[in-house]
Motif scaffolding. Structure first.
Motif, PDB file in Angstrom:
ATOM      1  N   ASN A  88       0.697  -1.108   0.003  1.00 13.56           N
ATOM      2  CA  ASN A  88       0.027   0.097   0.106  1.00 13.56           C
ATOM      3  C   ASN A  88       0.912   1.256  -0.050  1.00 13.56           C
ATOM      4  O   ASN A  88       0.692   2.340  -0.799  1.00 13.56           O
ATOM      5  CB  ASN A  88      -1.046  -0.297   1.391  1.00 13.56           C
ATOM      6  CG  ASN A  88      -2.050  -0.900   1.257  1.00 13.56           C
ATOM      7  OD1 ASN A  88      -2.349  -1.578   0.199  1.00 13.56           O
ATOM      8  ND2 ASN A  88      -2.633  -1.341   2.310  1.00 13.56           N
ATOM      9  N   ALA A  89       1.951   1.237   0.759  1.00 13.22           N
ATOM     10  CA  ALA A  89       2.859   2.347   0.679  1.00 13.22           C
ATOM     11  C   ALA A  89       3.492   2.627  -0.509  1.00 13.22           C
ATOM     12  O   ALA A  89       3.639   3.834  -0.830  1.00 13.22           O
ATOM     13  CB  ALA A  89       3.793   2.516   1.959  1.00 13.22           C
ATOM     14  N   TYR A  90       4.003   1.302  -1.156  1.00 13.41           N
ATOM     15  CA  TYR A  90       4.456   1.570  -2.488  1.00 13.41           C
ATOM     16  C   TYR A  90       3.647   2.172  -3.567  1.00 13.41           C
ATOM     17  O   TYR A  90       4.166   2.966  -4.277  1.00 13.41           O
ATOM     18  CB  TYR A  90       4.930   0.446  -2.931  1.00 13.41           C
ATOM     19  CG  TYR A  90       5.592   0.334  -4.270  1.00 13.41           C
ATOM     20  CD1 TYR A  90       6.638   0.556  -4.566  1.00 13.41           C
ATOM     21  CD2 TYR A  90       4.801  -0.065  -5.297  1.00 13.41           C
ATOM     22  CE1 TYR A  90       7.400   0.574  -5.601  1.00 13.41           C
ATOM     23  CE2 TYR A  90       5.203  -0.144  -6.729  1.00 13.41           C
ATOM     24  CZ  TYR A  90       6.441   0.223  -7.001  1.00 13.41           C
ATOM     25  OH  TYR A  90       7.193   0.493  -8.029  1.00 13.41           O
ATOM     26  N   HIS A  91       2.410   2.147  -3.409  1.00 16.75           N
ATOM     27  CA  HIS A  91       1.452   2.649  -4.042  1.00 16.75           C
ATOM     28  C   HIS A  91       1.010   4.040  -3.874  1.00 16.75           C
ATOM     29  O   HIS A  91       0.172   4.455  -4.444  1.00 16.75           O
ATOM     30  CB  HIS A  91       0.341   1.552  -4.539  1.00 16.75           C
ATOM     31  CG  HIS A  91       0.723   0.543  -5.369  1.00 16.75           C
ATOM     32  ND1 HIS A  91       1.026   0.517  -6.501  1.00 16.75           N
ATOM     33  CD2 HIS A  91       0.723  -0.793  -4.809  1.00 16.75           C
ATOM     34  CE1 HIS A  91       1.206  -0.505  -7.214  1.00 16.75           C
ATOM     35  NE2 HIS A  91       1.076  -1.667  -5.918  1.00 16.75           N
ATOM     36  N   GLY A  92       1.231   4.399  -2.674  1.00 17.15           N
ATOM     37  CA  GLY A  92       0.816   5.701  -2.078  1.00 17.15           C
ATOM     38  C   GLY A  92      -0.373   5.605  -1.396  1.00 17.15           C
ATOM     39  O   GLY A  92      -1.099   6.726  -1.155  1.00 17.15           O
ATOM     40  N   TYR A  93      -0.893   4.674  -1.186  1.00 17.59           N
ATOM     41  CA  TYR A  93      -2.464   4.448  -0.480  1.00 17.59           C
ATOM     42  C   TYR A  93      -2.152   4.780   1.364  1.00 17.59           C
ATOM     43  O   TYR A  93      -3.021   5.267   1.738  1.00 17.59           O
ATOM     44  CB  TYR A  93      -2.930   3.081  -0.659  1.00 17.59           C
ATOM     45  CG  TYR A  93      -2.934   3.002  -2.040  1.00 17.59           C
ATOM     46  CD1 TYR A  93      -3.453   3.779  -3.177  1.00 17.59           C
ATOM     47  CD2 TYR A  93      -2.769   1.332  -2.731  1.00 17.59           C
ATOM     48  CE1 TYR A  93      -3.633   3.336  -4.482  1.00 17.59           C
ATOM     49  CE2 TYR A  93      -3.194   0.952  -3.897  1.00 17.59           C
ATOM     50  CZ  TYR A  93      -3.528   2.168  -4.653  1.00 17.59           C
ATOM     51  OH  TYR A  93      -3.523   1.781  -6.040  1.00 17.59           O
ATOM     52  N   THR A  94      -0.977   4.374   1.864  1.00 17.28           N
ATOM     53  CA  THR A  94      -0.983   4.514   3.044  1.00 17.28           C
ATOM     54  C   THR A  94       0.363   4.855   3.211  1.00 17.28           C
ATOM     55  O   THR A  94       1.543   4.594   2.640  1.00 17.28           O
ATOM     56  CB  THR A  94      -1.113   3.036   3.804  1.00 17.28           C
ATOM     57  OG1 THR A  94      -0.237   2.313   3.469  1.00 17.28           O
ATOM     58  CG2 THR A  94      -2.496   2.642   3.775  1.00 17.28           C
ATOM     59  N   PRO A  95       0.658   5.675   4.587  1.00 15.44           N
ATOM     60  CA  PRO A  95       2.274   6.102   5.002  1.00 15.44           C
ATOM     61  C   PRO A  95       3.140   4.887   5.144  1.00 15.44           C
ATOM     62  O   PRO A  95       2.529   3.993   5.960  1.00 15.44           O
ATOM     63  CB  PRO A  95       2.136   7.202   6.195  1.00 15.44           C
ATOM     64  CG  PRO A  95       0.715   7.047   6.422  1.00 15.44           C
ATOM     65  CD  PRO A  95      -0.329   6.063   5.443  1.00 15.44           C
ATOM     66  N   LEU A  96       4.281   5.017   4.808  1.00 17.40           N
ATOM     67  CA  LEU A  96       5.246   3.692   5.105  1.00 17.40           C
ATOM     68  C   LEU A  96       5.332   3.670   6.695  1.00 17.40           C
ATOM     69  O   LEU A  96       5.575   2.432   7.094  1.00 17.40           O
ATOM     70  CB  LEU A  96       6.485   4.420   4.424  1.00 17.40           C
ATOM     71  CG  LEU A  96       7.586   3.120   4.611  1.00 17.40           C
ATOM     72  CD1 LEU A  96       6.981   1.888   3.828  1.00 17.40           C
ATOM     73  CD2 LEU A  96       8.784   3.609   3.904  1.00 17.40           C
ATOM     74  N   PRO A  97       5.336   4.766   7.535  1.00 18.22           N
ATOM     75  CA  PRO A  97       5.520   4.159   9.205  1.00 18.22           C
ATOM     76  C   PRO A  97       4.583   2.932   9.666  1.00 18.22           C
ATOM     77  O   PRO A  97       4.546   2.527  10.577  1.00 18.22           O
ATOM     78  CB  PRO A  97       5.102   5.496   9.812  1.00 18.22           C
ATOM     79  CG  PRO A  97       5.726   6.379   8.810  1.00 18.22           C
ATOM     80  CD  PRO A  97       5.090   5.979   7.430  1.00 18.22           C
ATOM     81  N   ILE A  98       3.151   3.100   8.686  1.00 14.66           N
ATOM     82  CA  ILE A  98       2.284   2.095   9.236  1.00 14.66           C
ATOM     83  C   ILE A  98       2.959   0.567   8.993  1.00 14.66           C
ATOM     84  O   ILE A  98       2.884  -0.355   9.754  1.00 14.66           O
ATOM     85  CB  ILE A  98       1.030   2.182   8.450  1.00 14.66           C
ATOM     86  CG1 ILE A  98       0.237   3.491   9.020  1.00 14.66           C
ATOM     87  CG2 ILE A  98      -0.035   1.034   8.681  1.00 14.66           C
ATOM     88  CD1 ILE A  98      -0.934   3.808   8.157  1.00 14.66           C
TER      89      ILE A  98
END
Length: 126
Positions: A88-98
């Motif tokens: 999800n973070a790779y695709h920009g859907y959620t922040p990487l810290p999650i």
């Protein structure tokens, strides 16, 4: 050990309650459809369930079966979340810290599991 389980309980409990009851407040800028709201609420229940697994393990410190089964569940859950949240973070859907938080919890629970298992193996009579 207790600190990690308490932290997991608080983290997953807060996330679960927020996703279950306050998702529109948590994500005010997202225009969520009814089906998306249902999915977020389902994830909220999953997070609350993982919080309760932590409570169960905390409440049964001397029961090896409860410990190993509970920690194994937490390991599987956090590994899965690490993978999904990284995508999800790779695709920009959620922040990487999650993803990083779930990765940390996976690693910490894996270490806890391995240490307890090693200690149990050393305690067996030859």
């Amino acid at each position: 050990m207790r600190t990690l389980l308490i932290a997991n309980t608080l983290f997953e409990g807060a996330v679960g309650i927020a996703m279950l009851f306050f998702i529109k407040s948590v994500l005010p800028d997202m225009d969520l459809s009814a089906s998306e709201l249902a999915i977020y609420r389902g994830f909220g229940v999953a997070a609350l369930t993982m919080a309760m697994v932590s409570v169960l393990v905390l409440g049964s410190p001397d029961e090896d079966r409860v410990f190993f089964f509970g920690i194994l569940l937490l390991m599987i859950y956090h590994l899965g979340q690490t993978i999904v949240q990284s995508i999800n973070a790779y695709h920009g859907y959620t922040p990487l810290p999650i993803a990083a938080m779930h990765g940390f919890l996976y690693f910490a629970f894996t270490l806890m599991f391995m240490r307890k298992r090693a200690a149990k193996g050393q305690a067996k009579p030859s």
